[in-house]
Design an enzyme around this catalytic site. Structure first.
Site, mmCIF file in Angstrom:
data_model
loop_
_atom_site.group_PDB
_atom_site.id
_atom_site.type_symbol
_atom_site.label_atom_id
_atom_site.label_comp_id
_atom_site.label_asym_id
_atom_site.label_seq_id
_atom_site.Cartn_x
_atom_site.Cartn_y
_atom_site.Cartn_z
ATOM 1 N N CYS A 50 0.553 6.060 -4.455
ATOM 2 C CA CYS A 50 1.899 5.557 -4.740
ATOM 3 C C CYS A 50 2.362 4.537 -3.712
ATOM 4 C CB CYS A 50 2.899 6.704 -4.813
ATOM 5 S SG CYS A 50 3.081 7.606 -3.261
ATOM 6 N N ASN A 51 1.708 4.467 -2.560
ATOM 7 C CA ASN A 51 2.160 3.477 -1.574
ATOM 8 C C ASN A 51 1.030 2.665 -0.956
ATOM 9 O OD1 ASN A 51 1.047 5.295 0.295
ATOM 10 N ND2 ASN A 51 3.027 6.279 0.641
ATOM 11 N N ARG A 52 -0.131 2.606 -1.643
ATOM 12 C CA ARG A 52 -1.213 1.737 -1.157
ATOM 13 C C ARG A 52 -2.228 1.479 -2.257
ATOM 14 N NH1 ARG A 52 -3.049 2.598 3.511
ATOM 15 N NH2 ARG A 52 -1.438 4.103 4.078
ATOM 16 N N SER A 109 -0.096 6.781 6.505
ATOM 17 C CA SER A 109 0.760 7.182 5.391
ATOM 18 C C SER A 109 2.227 6.917 5.701
ATOM 19 C CB SER A 109 0.567 8.674 5.096
ATOM 20 O OG SER A 109 -0.745 8.938 4.662
ATOM 21 N N GLN A 116 -2.042 14.808 1.170
ATOM 22 C CA GLN A 116 -2.473 14.402 -0.166
ATOM 23 C C GLN A 116 -3.499 13.280 -0.141
ATOM 24 O OE1 GLN A 116 0.668 14.078 -3.270
ATOM 25 N NE2 GLN A 116 2.050 14.556 -1.574
ATOM 26 N N GLN A 120 -6.761 11.999 -2.613
ATOM 27 C CA GLN A 120 -6.802 10.668 -3.226
ATOM 28 C C GLN A 120 -8.078 9.914 -2.838
ATOM 29 O OE1 GLN A 120 -3.042 9.788 -1.491
ATOM 30 N NE2 GLN A 120 -1.867 10.333 -3.320
ATOM 31 N N GLY A 189 6.958 15.039 -15.141
ATOM 32 C CA GLY A 189 5.557 14.852 -14.792
ATOM 33 C C GLY A 189 4.965 16.176 -14.326
ATOM 34 N N ALA A 192 0.068 15.995 -9.141
ATOM 35 C CA ALA A 192 0.076 16.607 -7.813
ATOM 36 C C ALA A 192 1.459 16.556 -7.171
ATOM 37 C CB ALA A 192 -0.945 15.908 -6.918
ATOM 38 N N MET A 193 2.137 15.395 -7.256
ATOM 39 C CA MET A 193 3.456 15.266 -6.629
ATOM 40 C C MET A 193 4.467 16.191 -7.304
ATOM 41 S SD MET A 193 3.271 12.829 -4.216
ATOM 42 C CE MET A 193 4.526 11.569 -4.092
#
Length: 438
Positions: A50-52, A109, A116, A120, A189, A192-193
């Site tokens: 979600c951020n990379r 992160s 997490q 990933q 959803g 995992a999150m």
């Protein structure tokens, strides 16, 4: 061949750009092959979170590899190459290995130490294996990165010191709503999150948790794991649940908005909190303009980054030390391994010379009996082995140091080795590794 990392993350790019660059599902597989099919790239794996978005590649030439990956990312995202390049970071050779290990430990992160990222990276590794875009080098790098990440978590507890994005987001929700033990939560959803959100809300004692998902089975499993009242609904029934939800947490893989501002109009002005952990966004930004509503997405979570970094500074420093040690160990082993095919080629050539000379001796002295011939053969081979033992052991030791590849070059030059011989040994070695289970 050298390892190259090209990517962008929350540190280098705005969330709006990360949204466009985000890649999942079939698009991820297509991008993987588009890069790997390039003439400059031998191996490829892509870590997309979600951020990379990071491409790990084994390349023959630095500039050709960077251009290939950058152009592929630009084409995939629709972001002009000039605009994208300003936000890309590039790591090569030793720096690429250090970056991979740092990422696996959670040092890169948004919330330092979050665990997490290991899952990933494992997903990226397995996809590359399934699609056959990974070879010996990336196999070793990513496997070692996973081990380094596990070691860092086990020895330093950094995964406990640093909260997950979900935890940070829910902490911000607490500041707006107060204690979460009385909230009615809606989780959109079932990945995992979302699972982390349900678990965290359960521990907080939420009054009720409703889980909306496209696939009912996953939502039902999450609901069954909750320790507070929880139920699953289909995503089509989401709008009917929105008016009574105090807290909405959304993290889906949808390409469009899942929650729109007009769905909430006329539903009251009490305090409500929306947490959007998706890329691209699930929740309409206009929601934040409604009475009593607060919204936090990845942009807002950046403001919590400094606080998260401040948690457990001793643990963070200990992890950095682990990374440095592991990088040195890996690079030493890799350099030593790189000289191994040359050593094997040298010994093979020595064996060929011995065989040729023994055959010549047999031709010149046919009267030798088998016992004498065997004794001569063993003596000659022992002499050759003893002569080669010290230099081959020493060259492996020297090769482990920076610049050690020059010793392999010296061996090839001194003993006039066929340049293709070490390559043939290495190709056979790679074939063995790729054919084995991981």
């Amino acid at each position: 061949m050298s390892v190259l990392v090209v990517g962008l993350s929350h540190r280098s790019a705005p969330v709006s750009m990360l949204e466009r660059a985000s890649v999942t599902g079939d698009d991820l597989t297509k991008l993987l092959h588009a890069i790997n099919d390039s003439a400059y790239v031998a191996e490829t794996a892509i870590v997309s979170t979600c951020n990379r978005v990071e491409v790990y590649a084994v390349v023959e030439k630095f500039h050709g590899g960077v251009s290939t990956v950058s152009e592929a990312l630009s084409l995939h995202s629709g972001i002009p190459l000039d605009d994208l390049s300003r936000h890309l970071y590039v790591h090569y050779e030793d720096r690429a290995i250090q970056h991979a290990f740092s990422v696996a430990c959670g040092l890169e992160s948004m919330v330092v130490g979050e665990g997490q990222i290991l899952g990933q990276i494992r997903q990226a590794f397995r996809l590359a294996q399934d699609e056959q875009t990974i070879g010996r080098t990336l196999h070793d790098v990513l496997q070692r990165a996973l081990r380094v990440g596990k070691r860092a978590h086990h020895e330093t507890g950094i995964d406990q010191a640093g909260a997950s994005l979900v935890s940070v987001g829910l902490q911000i929700a607490t500041e707006h709503l107060g204690p979460l033990n009385e909230v009615r939560a809606l989780v959109v959803g079932a990945g995992a999150m979302s699972g982390l959100a349900v678990a965290t809300l359960s521990r907080a004692g939420a009054r009720e948790i409703v889980i909306a998902n496209r696939t009912a089975g996953k939502a039902e499993r999450l609901a069954a794991e909750s320790t507070v009242p929880a139920r699953a609904i289909e995503l089509a029934d989401l709008e009917a649940e929105l008016p009574t939800a105090d807290l909405v947490v959304s993290c889906t893989g949808a390409t469009g908005l899942v929650v729109r501002a007009e769905q909430l109009e006329g539903t009251g002005d009490r305090r409500r909190f929306f947490l959007d952990l998706a890329l691209p966004h699930d929740i309409d930004r206009a929601v934040a303009g409604l009475p009593g509503v607060a919204l936090a997405g990845l942009d807002e979570l950046r403001t919590a980054e400094e606080a998260a970094h401040a948690i457990g500074p001793e643990a963070v420093e200990a992890v950095r030390t682990i990374v440095c040690d592991e990088v040195a160990t890996y690079l030493g082993a890799a350099r030593a391994a790189a000289v191994a095919p040359t050593v094997v080629a040298l010994r093979s050539k020595a064996a060929e010379v011995v065989d040729a000379e023994l055959a010549r001796l047999t031709g010149r002295l046919p009267e030798l009996d088998d016992k004498a011939r065997k004794e001569i053969s063993q003596t000659v081979r022992r002499v050759v082995d003893k002569l080669l033992h010290a230099p081959t052991v020493r060259v492996k030791e020297l090769a482990a140091a920076p610049g050690g590849d020059t010793y392999a070059d010296a061996l090839r030059e001194l003993f006039d080795l066929d340049p293709k011989a070490p390559e043939a040994v290495q190709r056979a070695d790679i074939a063995d590794i790729e054919g084995s289970d991981t």
